[in-house]
Motif scaffolding. Structure first.
Motif, PDB file in Angstrom:
ATOM      1  N   SER A  21       0.861  -1.178   0.000  1.00 13.96           N
ATOM      2  CA  SER A  21       0.000   0.000   0.000  1.00 13.96           C
ATOM      3  C   SER A  21       0.901   1.232   0.000  1.00 13.96           C
ATOM      4  O   SER A  21       1.828   1.315   0.817  1.00 13.96           O
ATOM      5  CB  SER A  21      -0.872  -0.018   1.261  1.00 13.96           C
ATOM      6  OG  SER A  21      -1.300   1.281   1.591  1.00 13.96           O
ATOM      7  N   THR A  22       0.660   2.157  -0.898  1.00 15.33           N
ATOM      8  CA  THR A  22       1.486   3.378  -0.933  1.00 15.33           C
ATOM      9  C   THR A  22       1.325   4.156   0.377  1.00 15.33           C
ATOM     10  O   THR A  22       2.277   4.793   0.833  1.00 15.33           O
ATOM     11  CB  THR A  22       1.109   4.267  -2.131  1.00 15.33           C
ATOM     12  OG1 THR A  22      -0.292   4.553  -2.081  1.00 15.33           O
ATOM     13  CG2 THR A  22       1.443   3.595  -3.457  1.00 15.33           C
ATOM     14  N   ASN A  23       0.131   4.110   0.993  1.00 12.83           N
ATOM     15  CA  ASN A  23      -0.045   4.794   2.277  1.00 12.83           C
ATOM     16  C   ASN A  23       0.885   4.213   3.342  1.00 12.83           C
ATOM     17  O   ASN A  23       1.516   4.950   4.095  1.00 12.83           O
ATOM     18  CB  ASN A  23      -1.494   4.673   2.761  1.00 12.83           C
ATOM     19  CG  ASN A  23      -2.354   5.848   2.336  1.00 12.83           C
ATOM     20  OD1 ASN A  23      -2.214   6.347   1.214  1.00 12.83           O
ATOM     21  ND2 ASN A  23      -3.246   6.294   3.211  1.00 12.83           N
ATOM     22  N   GLN A  44      -0.865  -2.464  -6.231  1.00  8.13           N
ATOM     23  CA  GLN A  44      -0.811  -2.669  -4.785  1.00  8.13           C
ATOM     24  C   GLN A  44      -1.391  -4.036  -4.464  1.00  8.13           C
ATOM     25  O   GLN A  44      -2.476  -4.389  -4.938  1.00  8.13           O
ATOM     26  CB  GLN A  44      -1.638  -1.608  -4.060  1.00  8.13           C
ATOM     27  CG  GLN A  44      -1.179  -0.175  -4.302  1.00  8.13           C
ATOM     28  CD  GLN A  44      -1.983   0.819  -3.473  1.00  8.13           C
ATOM     29  OE1 GLN A  44      -1.451   1.460  -2.583  1.00  8.13           O
ATOM     30  NE2 GLN A  44      -3.262   0.946  -3.772  1.00  8.13           N
ATOM     31  N   LYS A  48      -5.735  -0.219   0.441  1.00  4.44           N
ATOM     32  CA  LYS A  48      -6.699  -0.047   1.533  1.00  4.44           C
ATOM     33  C   LYS A  48      -7.722   1.033   1.226  1.00  4.44           C
ATOM     34  O   LYS A  48      -7.392   2.068   0.652  1.00  4.44           O
ATOM     35  CB  LYS A  48      -5.979   0.403   2.818  1.00  4.44           C
ATOM     36  CG  LYS A  48      -4.921  -0.504   3.323  1.00  4.44           C
ATOM     37  CD  LYS A  48      -4.449  -0.028   4.685  1.00  4.44           C
ATOM     38  CE  LYS A  48      -3.929   1.408   4.628  1.00  4.44           C
ATOM     39  NZ  LYS A  48      -3.562   1.927   5.949  1.00  4.44           N
ATOM     40  N   GLY A  49      -8.960   0.793   1.654  1.00  2.00           N
ATOM     41  CA  GLY A  49      -9.976   1.831   1.680  1.00  2.00           C
ATOM     42  C   GLY A  49     -10.149   2.277   3.121  1.00  2.00           C
ATOM     43  O   GLY A  49      -9.292   2.008   3.973  1.00  2.00           O
ATOM     44  N   ARG A  50     -11.256   2.947   3.426  1.00  2.00           N
ATOM     45  CA  ARG A  50     -11.505   3.363   4.802  1.00  2.00           C
ATOM     46  C   ARG A  50     -12.022   2.170   5.607  1.00  2.00           C
ATOM     47  O   ARG A  50     -12.495   1.195   5.053  1.00  2.00           O
ATOM     48  CB  ARG A  50     -12.541   4.496   4.829  1.00  2.00           C
ATOM     49  CG  ARG A  50     -12.053   5.754   4.119  1.00  2.00           C
ATOM     50  CD  ARG A  50     -13.147   6.813   4.097  1.00  2.00           C
ATOM     51  NE  ARG A  50     -14.342   6.308   3.480  1.00  2.00           N
ATOM     52  CZ  ARG A  50     -15.574   6.740   3.764  1.00  2.00           C
ATOM     53  NH1 ARG A  50     -15.751   7.682   4.651  1.00  2.00           N
ATOM     54  NH2 ARG A  50     -16.625   6.227   3.165  1.00  2.00           N
ATOM     55  N   ARG A  53     -11.502  -1.563   4.765  1.00  2.00           N
ATOM     56  CA  ARG A  53     -11.924  -2.130   3.485  1.00  2.00           C
ATOM     57  C   ARG A  53     -10.721  -2.261   2.562  1.00  2.00           C
ATOM     58  O   ARG A  53      -9.712  -1.590   2.738  1.00  2.00           O
ATOM     59  CB  ARG A  53     -12.954  -1.227   2.821  1.00  2.00           C
ATOM     60  CG  ARG A  53     -14.217  -1.062   3.618  1.00  2.00           C
ATOM     61  CD  ARG A  53     -15.175  -0.193   2.815  1.00  2.00           C
ATOM     62  NE  ARG A  53     -16.291   0.223   3.625  1.00  2.00           N
ATOM     63  CZ  ARG A  53     -16.619   1.494   3.854  1.00  2.00           C
ATOM     64  NH1 ARG A  53     -15.934   2.472   3.327  1.00  2.00           N
ATOM     65  NH2 ARG A  53     -17.645   1.775   4.614  1.00  2.00           N
ATOM     66  N   SER A  54     -10.863  -3.116   1.561  1.00  2.00           N
ATOM     67  CA  SER A  54      -9.726  -3.244   0.654  1.00  2.00           C
ATOM     68  C   SER A  54      -9.977  -2.456  -0.628  1.00  2.00           C
ATOM     69  O   SER A  54     -11.120  -2.163  -0.988  1.00  2.00           O
ATOM     70  CB  SER A  54      -9.423  -4.715   0.372  1.00  2.00           C
ATOM     71  OG  SER A  54     -10.471  -5.263  -0.370  1.00  2.00           O
ATOM     72  N   TRP A  55      -8.871  -2.096  -1.268  1.00  2.00           N
ATOM     73  CA  TRP A  55      -8.926  -1.303  -2.497  1.00  2.00           C
ATOM     74  C   TRP A  55      -8.266  -2.088  -3.613  1.00  2.00           C
ATOM     75  O   TRP A  55      -7.071  -2.374  -3.551  1.00  2.00           O
ATOM     76  CB  TRP A  55      -8.239   0.054  -2.286  1.00  2.00           C
ATOM     77  CG  TRP A  55      -8.358   0.938  -3.495  1.00  2.00           C
ATOM     78  CD1 TRP A  55      -7.383   1.186  -4.418  1.00  2.00           C
ATOM     79  CD2 TRP A  55      -9.516   1.666  -3.917  1.00  2.00           C
ATOM     80  NE1 TRP A  55      -7.877   2.021  -5.393  1.00  2.00           N
ATOM     81  CE2 TRP A  55      -9.189   2.331  -5.114  1.00  2.00           C
ATOM     82  CE3 TRP A  55     -10.809   1.814  -3.404  1.00  2.00           C
ATOM     83  CZ2 TRP A  55     -10.094   3.134  -5.804  1.00  2.00           C
ATOM     84  CZ3 TRP A  55     -11.712   2.614  -4.085  1.00  2.00           C
ATOM     85  CH2 TRP A  55     -11.349   3.268  -5.269  1.00  2.00           C
ATOM     86  N   HIS A  56      -9.055  -2.441  -4.596  1.00  2.00           N
ATOM     87  CA  HIS A  56      -8.602  -3.208  -5.755  1.00  2.00           C
ATOM     88  C   HIS A  56      -7.636  -2.346  -6.571  1.00  2.00           C
ATOM     89  O   HIS A  56      -8.023  -1.296  -7.079  1.00  2.00           O
ATOM     90  CB  HIS A  56      -9.857  -3.570  -6.552  1.00  2.00           C
ATOM     91  CG  HIS A  56      -9.608  -4.281  -7.828  1.00  2.00           C
ATOM     92  ND1 HIS A  56      -9.006  -5.510  -7.897  1.00  2.00           N
ATOM     93  CD2 HIS A  56      -9.902  -3.930  -9.118  1.00  2.00           C
ATOM     94  CE1 HIS A  56      -8.939  -5.893  -9.155  1.00  2.00           C
ATOM     95  NE2 HIS A  56      -9.473  -4.957  -9.917  1.00  2.00           N
ATOM     96  N   LYS A 115     -18.150   4.428  -9.209  1.00  2.00           N
ATOM     97  CA  LYS A 115     -16.949   4.886  -8.504  1.00  2.00           C
ATOM     98  C   LYS A 115     -15.699   4.718  -9.364  1.00  2.00           C
ATOM     99  O   LYS A 115     -15.358   3.621  -9.783  1.00  2.00           O
ATOM    100  CB  LYS A 115     -16.807   4.111  -7.190  1.00  2.00           C
ATOM    101  CG  LYS A 115     -15.667   4.588  -6.320  1.00  2.00           C
ATOM    102  CD  LYS A 115     -15.913   4.274  -4.864  1.00  2.00           C
ATOM    103  CE  LYS A 115     -14.688   4.548  -4.020  1.00  2.00           C
ATOM    104  NZ  LYS A 115     -14.946   4.430  -2.585  1.00  2.00           N
ATOM    105  N   ASN A 140      -9.017   4.717 -11.042  1.00  2.00           N
ATOM    106  CA  ASN A 140      -9.062   3.643 -12.046  1.00  2.00           C
ATOM    107  C   ASN A 140      -8.903   4.276 -13.419  1.00  2.00           C
ATOM    108  O   ASN A 140      -9.795   4.964 -13.890  1.00  2.00           O
ATOM    109  CB  ASN A 140     -10.405   2.915 -11.964  1.00  2.00           C
ATOM    110  CG  ASN A 140     -10.672   2.333 -10.572  1.00  2.00           C
ATOM    111  OD1 ASN A 140      -9.758   1.849  -9.916  1.00  2.00           O
ATOM    112  ND2 ASN A 140     -11.911   2.407 -10.131  1.00  2.00           N
ATOM    113  N   ARG A 153     -20.569  -1.298  -9.914  1.00  2.00           N
ATOM    114  CA  ARG A 153     -20.378  -0.192  -8.966  1.00  2.00           C
ATOM    115  C   ARG A 153     -19.132   0.619  -9.279  1.00  2.00           C
ATOM    116  O   ARG A 153     -19.047   1.801  -8.958  1.00  2.00           O
ATOM    117  CB  ARG A 153     -20.255  -0.741  -7.537  1.00  2.00           C
ATOM    118  CG  ARG A 153     -21.559  -1.282  -6.986  1.00  2.00           C
ATOM    119  CD  ARG A 153     -21.472  -1.483  -5.504  1.00  2.00           C
ATOM    120  NE  ARG A 153     -20.589  -2.586  -5.150  1.00  2.00           N
ATOM    121  CZ  ARG A 153     -19.739  -2.584  -4.128  1.00  2.00           C
ATOM    122  NH1 ARG A 153     -19.642  -1.526  -3.366  1.00  2.00           N
ATOM    123  NH2 ARG A 153     -18.996  -3.632  -3.883  1.00  2.00           N
TER     124      ARG A 153
END
Ligand code: BT5
Length: 252
Positions: A21-23, A44, A48-50, A53-56, A115, A140, A153
């Protein structure tokens, strides 16, 4: 390819083929880096999301994090994701004005109702002072399909435009626009940006349901106030102001 940077942000600029994760990477390096440092990854493995949650994050997206050291009260940081998502939409809509852009409060970037990107701000602060904020932005771009759970979505620039886009060009424009809006926000707060955010705000005037730390609120979304709070008109006529951060919004 390195983006052509015109502002101060993007120095230093770290580029990796793959990260968890870059964060996470930027948070580990934050202590020794100046404001404007950027970490980018081509993909990645643990985006990560908030709220866990995961971020594709497959190859083809823009996945990056930005180090900020704003001299503001920690509470003011709640409007930072709004500032950055507004900057992303302003720069993308400059390139592609024909697409239908919107913001879903507090941190979602939407194109044609789906999104296209999100912002995740993580903070190190004491009660009165912010040490740093790491702002992760995911967009994206050249992604032609999504896994089943995101189908319907999520969208990408490639799906919206029917062709690929130049990622370094977009990243450079986003950094430039984000730097500009951020410095205004540092000086004057969210108030001068509220009108522009409001104009792009997806659920304006519509009935929504908001989840805030396990509690639910339902009402009409009247807009966003000058601190970036969601203004919700409850059924009994009263107003409720909601802070961003840990809140999820849905239309009902
Ligand atoms: C966000 O969270 O929207 C913040 C996303 C931030 C991602 C960036 S990428 C660079 C940096 N490094 C990181 O590790 N993260 C940041 P949230 O509002 O919680 O939305 C997460 C939800 O969006 C997920 O639960 C999925 O439903 C959906 N989602 C996941 N991946 C997506 C994608 N690529 N496109 C659209 N929706 C996605």
């Amino acid at each position: 390819v390195l983006p052509l940077l015109r502002g101060k942000w993007g120095r230093p600029y770290y580029h990796y083929p793959q990260l968890q994760s870059t964060n996470e990477t930027l948070k580990q390096m934050a202590a020794s880096l100046p404001e404007g440092a950027v970490v980018v990854a081509e993909e990645q493995a643990g985006g990560k999301g908030r709220r866990g949650r995961s971020w594709h994050s497959p190859p083809g997206g823009i996945w990056f994090s930005l180090l900020l050291r704003p001299a503001v009260h920690p509470l003011a940081l709640l409007s930072l994701p709004l500032v950055l998502s507004l900057a992303v939409v302003k720069s993308l809509s400059g390139f592609f004005p024909e697409l239908d852009w919107a913001l879903k409060w507090p941190n979602d970037i939407l194109c044609r109702g789906k999104k296209l990107g999100g912002v995740l701000v993580e903070v190190a602060a004491e009660t009165e002072q912010v040490h740093w904020a790491v702002a992760g932005i995911g967009i994206n771009v050249n992604i032609s399909s999504f896994p089943p759970e995101l189908e319907g979505r999520a969208t990408s620039l490639e799906l919206c435009r029917g062709k690929k886009s130049c990622r370094p060009c977009l990243l450079a424009a986003i950094l430039e626009r984000a730097e500009e809006l951020y410095s205004l926000w540092c000086r004057e707060g969210f108030a001068p940006l509220a009108k522009d955010y409001q104009a792009l705000f997806l659920y304006r005037g519509r009935r929504v349901r908001v989840e805030e730390e396990g509690r639910f609120w339902e009402g009409k979304a009247e807009g966003v106030d000058d601190k970036g709070r969601l203004v919700l008109r409850l059924d009994d006529g009263s107003l409720r102001l909601l802070l961003g951060g840990e809140v999820t919004l849905r239309e009902v």
